[in-house]
Design a protein around this motif. Structure first.
Motif, PDB file in Angstrom:
ATOM      1  N   GLU A   6       0.771  -1.089   0.130  1.00  0.00           N
ATOM      2  CA  GLU A   6      -0.076   0.116   0.048  1.00  0.00           C
ATOM      3  C   GLU A   6       0.743   1.286   0.015  1.00  0.00           C
ATOM      4  O   GLU A   6       2.060   1.190   0.512  1.00  0.00           O
ATOM      5  CB  GLU A   6      -0.713  -0.092   1.315  1.00  0.00           C
ATOM      6  CG  GLU A   6      -1.876  -1.161   1.402  1.00  0.00           C
ATOM      7  CD  GLU A   6      -1.200  -2.148   2.463  1.00  0.00           C
ATOM      8  OE1 GLU A   6      -2.068  -3.069   2.891  1.00  0.00           O
ATOM      9  OE2 GLU A   6       0.055  -2.319   2.593  1.00  0.00           O
ATOM     10  N   CYS A  22      -2.661   0.086  -4.088  1.00  0.00           N
ATOM     11  CA  CYS A  22      -2.394  -1.244  -3.632  1.00  0.00           C
ATOM     12  C   CYS A  22      -1.781  -1.891  -4.755  1.00  0.00           C
ATOM     13  O   CYS A  22      -2.473  -2.581  -5.874  1.00  0.00           O
ATOM     14  CB  CYS A  22      -3.723  -2.028  -3.022  1.00  0.00           C
ATOM     15  SG  CYS A  22      -3.542  -3.764  -2.483  1.00  0.00           S
ATOM     16  N   TRP A  36     -10.098  -3.175   0.919  1.00  0.00           N
ATOM     17  CA  TRP A  36      -9.491  -2.150   1.691  1.00  0.00           C
ATOM     18  C   TRP A  36     -10.068  -2.078   2.923  1.00  0.00           C
ATOM     19  O   TRP A  36     -11.330  -2.147   3.081  1.00  0.00           O
ATOM     20  CB  TRP A  36      -9.728  -0.629   0.985  1.00  0.00           C
ATOM     21  CG  TRP A  36      -8.953  -0.512  -0.179  1.00  0.00           C
ATOM     22  CD1 TRP A  36      -9.070  -0.278  -1.491  1.00  0.00           C
ATOM     23  CD2 TRP A  36      -7.476  -0.029  -0.019  1.00  0.00           C
ATOM     24  NE1 TRP A  36      -8.104  -0.144  -2.280  1.00  0.00           N
ATOM     25  CE2 TRP A  36      -6.911   0.410  -1.387  1.00  0.00           C
ATOM     26  CE3 TRP A  36      -6.400   0.013   1.018  1.00  0.00           C
ATOM     27  CZ2 TRP A  36      -5.779   0.473  -1.839  1.00  0.00           C
ATOM     28  CZ3 TRP A  36      -5.291   0.404   0.637  1.00  0.00           C
ATOM     29  CH2 TRP A  36      -4.887   0.695  -0.836  1.00  0.00           C
ATOM     30  N   ARG A  45     -10.459  -4.317  13.048  1.00  0.00           N
ATOM     31  CA  ARG A  45     -10.104  -3.975  11.756  1.00  0.00           C
ATOM     32  C   ARG A  45     -11.532  -4.238  11.000  1.00  0.00           C
ATOM     33  O   ARG A  45     -12.200  -4.953  11.376  1.00  0.00           O
ATOM     34  CB  ARG A  45      -9.357  -4.957  11.108  1.00  0.00           C
ATOM     35  CG  ARG A  45      -8.838  -4.867   9.672  1.00  0.00           C
ATOM     36  CD  ARG A  45      -7.854  -5.552   9.158  1.00  0.00           C
ATOM     37  NE  ARG A  45      -6.556  -5.439  10.146  1.00  0.00           N
ATOM     38  CZ  ARG A  45      -5.431  -6.010   9.509  1.00  0.00           C
ATOM     39  NH1 ARG A  45      -5.202  -6.687   8.508  1.00  0.00           N
ATOM     40  NH2 ARG A  45      -4.172  -5.852  10.566  1.00  0.00           N
ATOM     41  N   TYR A  95      -5.376  -1.232   5.183  1.00  0.00           N
ATOM     42  CA  TYR A  95      -4.687  -2.261   4.357  1.00  0.00           C
ATOM     43  C   TYR A  95      -5.450  -2.694   3.228  1.00  0.00           C
ATOM     44  O   TYR A  95      -6.698  -2.424   3.110  1.00  0.00           O
ATOM     45  CB  TYR A  95      -4.745  -3.420   5.630  1.00  0.00           C
ATOM     46  CG  TYR A  95      -3.982  -3.194   6.954  1.00  0.00           C
ATOM     47  CD1 TYR A  95      -4.898  -2.672   7.990  1.00  0.00           C
ATOM     48  CD2 TYR A  95      -2.587  -3.405   6.933  1.00  0.00           C
ATOM     49  CE1 TYR A  95      -4.101  -2.318   9.156  1.00  0.00           C
ATOM     50  CE2 TYR A  95      -2.018  -3.289   8.081  1.00  0.00           C
ATOM     51  CZ  TYR A  95      -2.983  -2.738   9.311  1.00  0.00           C
ATOM     52  OH  TYR A  95      -2.332  -2.686  10.500  1.00  0.00           O
ATOM     53  N   TRP A 115      -2.193  -9.921   2.641  1.00  0.00           N
ATOM     54  CA  TRP A 115      -2.542  -8.959   3.419  1.00  0.00           C
ATOM     55  C   TRP A 115      -1.162  -7.866   2.830  1.00  0.00           C
ATOM     56  O   TRP A 115      -0.021  -8.274   2.798  1.00  0.00           O
ATOM     57  CB  TRP A 115      -2.529  -8.909   4.547  1.00  0.00           C
ATOM     58  CG  TRP A 115      -4.035  -9.293   5.009  1.00  0.00           C
ATOM     59  CD1 TRP A 115      -4.324 -10.759   5.187  1.00  0.00           C
ATOM     60  CD2 TRP A 115      -5.178  -8.635   5.229  1.00  0.00           C
ATOM     61  NE1 TRP A 115      -5.699 -10.982   5.487  1.00  0.00           N
ATOM     62  CE2 TRP A 115      -6.157  -9.896   5.468  1.00  0.00           C
ATOM     63  CE3 TRP A 115      -5.257  -7.513   5.194  1.00  0.00           C
ATOM     64  CZ2 TRP A 115      -7.601  -9.211   5.992  1.00  0.00           C
ATOM     65  CZ3 TRP A 115      -6.636  -6.849   5.799  1.00  0.00           C
ATOM     66  CH2 TRP A 115      -7.753  -7.836   5.980  1.00  0.00           C
ATOM     67  N   GLN A 117       0.964  -4.176   4.248  1.00  0.00           N
ATOM     68  CA  GLN A 117       1.648  -3.800   5.410  1.00  0.00           C
ATOM     69  C   GLN A 117       0.914  -2.850   5.953  1.00  0.00           C
ATOM     70  O   GLN A 117       1.165  -2.212   7.389  1.00  0.00           O
ATOM     71  CB  GLN A 117       3.278  -3.624   5.302  1.00  0.00           C
ATOM     72  CG  GLN A 117       3.562  -2.274   4.862  1.00  0.00           C
ATOM     73  CD  GLN A 117       3.150  -2.007   3.437  1.00  0.00           C
ATOM     74  OE1 GLN A 117       2.747  -3.012   2.685  1.00  0.00           O
ATOM     75  NE2 GLN A 117       3.033  -0.539   2.912  1.00  0.00           N
ATOM     76  N   GLY A 118       0.175  -2.227   5.494  1.00  0.00           N
ATOM     77  CA  GLY A 118      -0.491  -0.929   5.850  1.00  0.00           C
ATOM     78  C   GLY A 118      -0.153   0.313   5.657  1.00  0.00           C
ATOM     79  O   GLY A 118       1.132   0.243   5.571  1.00  0.00           O
TER      80      GLY A 118
END
Length: 125
Positions: A6, A22, A36, A45, A95, A115, A117-118
Motif C-alpha cells: 500500500e 495497492c 480495503w 479491523r 490495509y 495482506w 503492511q498497511g
C-alpha cells in the motif's frame, strides 16, 4: 514472493482527499477480489470497500458511501481507493487484501488470503 504494498497515506485536514494504491507483486490481481480495510487504535479491523475480480460488484461500508471510490487497473496490477471529504473518524491504518470470495463476504467478514503492511491515514486539523 507474493506481496501487496500500500501507498498514498498521510496527514490531511478534514475535508481533504487522498488516493491510496495497492500494488501486487509475484501474482496477478486479475482473478482476486480486492478489499480495503482499516484499523483504528483500540478498534477491530473493518472492511471499507471491496471490488470483485470481473463482474463489477463493489461493496462500500455505509460511513464511506459517496466519499470513497474503489477502482482497479488490472494492467498495472493495482487497486486504488480514492478518499474525498475525509473526516477525523477516517483516521486509521489502511490495509489492502486479496481473496477469491465475494465482495460482501470479504468486506463484512474481514477476510484475505494476502495482506499488505498497511499505510497510515491521519485526518486532523
Amino acid at each position: 514472493q507474493l506481496q501487496l504494498v500500500e501507498s498514498g497515506g498521510g496527514l490531511v485536514q478534514p475535508g481533504g482527499s487522498l488516493r491510496l494504491s495497492c500494488a501486487a507483486s509475484g501474482f496477478t490481481l486479475d482473478y482476486y477480489t480486492i478489499g480495503w480495510f482499516r484499523q483504528a487504535p483500540g478498534k477491530e479491523r473493518e472492511g471499507v470497500s471491496c471490488i470483485s475480480s470481473s463482474d463489477g460488484n463493489i461493496f462500500y461500508r455505509n460511513s464511506v458511501k459517496g466519499r470513497f471510490t474503489i477502482s482497479r487497473d488490472n494492467a498495472k496490477n493495482t487497486v486504488y481507493l480514492q478518499m474525498n471529504n475525509l473526516k477525523p473518524e477516517d483516521t486509521a491504518v489502511y490495509y489492502c487484501a486479496a481473496h477469491k470470495i465475494t465482495v460482501h463476504s470479504m468486506c463484512l467478514m474481514v477476510l484475505g488470503d494476502y495482506w499488505g503492511q498497511g499505510t497510515q491515514v491521519t485526518v486532523s486539523s
